[in-house]
Design an enzyme around this catalytic site. Sequence first.
Site, mmCIF file in Angstrom:
data_model
loop_
_atom_site.group_PDB
_atom_site.id
_atom_site.type_symbol
_atom_site.label_atom_id
_atom_site.label_comp_id
_atom_site.label_asym_id
_atom_site.label_seq_id
_atom_site.Cartn_x
_atom_site.Cartn_y
_atom_site.Cartn_z
ATOM 1 N N ARG A 170 3.165 -12.360 -0.576
ATOM 2 C CA ARG A 170 3.769 -13.131 0.756
ATOM 3 C C ARG A 170 5.535 -12.829 1.047
ATOM 4 O O ARG A 170 5.156 -12.956 2.439
ATOM 5 C CB ARG A 170 3.346 -15.063 0.552
ATOM 6 C CG ARG A 170 1.413 -14.787 0.366
ATOM 7 C CD ARG A 170 1.542 -16.375 0.370
ATOM 8 N NE ARG A 170 1.987 -16.794 -1.198
ATOM 9 C CZ ARG A 170 2.226 -17.807 -1.437
ATOM 10 N NH1 ARG A 170 1.513 -18.924 -0.781
ATOM 11 N NH2 ARG A 170 3.151 -18.325 -2.145
ATOM 12 N N ASN A 193 -1.968 -16.854 1.126
ATOM 13 C CA ASN A 193 -3.075 -17.034 0.065
ATOM 14 C C ASN A 193 -3.750 -17.586 1.179
ATOM 15 O O ASN A 193 -4.462 -18.628 1.774
ATOM 16 C CB ASN A 193 -2.688 -17.343 -0.977
ATOM 17 C CG ASN A 193 -1.484 -16.548 -1.817
ATOM 18 O OD1 ASN A 193 -1.318 -15.564 -1.243
ATOM 19 N ND2 ASN A 193 -0.652 -17.648 -2.628
#
Length: 93
Positions: free
Chosen positions: A17, A35
């Site tokens: 990320r 996520n």
Amino acid sequence: MVLHFLVKGRVQGVGFRWFVHREAAEIGLRGWVRNTADGHVEIVAAGKPEELNDLKTALHKGSRGSRVDRVLEHELEENEGANLGPFEIEGAW
């Protein structure tokens, strides 16, 4: 242009990320990365087609320690990008 990506592989717990955030912010895209509950990473990004193509290339490459098995992509309606701000990581804290 607004695109939704779902990245599958070993992409959680490996800084993926943060990698996406850095890449997208450098390109100048708006949107977010987060996520998913099933172990994937989801991205919504808005920008010019060539900028989104740069992000797509980066997603396929992945971050160090990640393994990208598949990148699913579909185009969203332009109005779905209207409320997107500077690129951010959702659920990072």
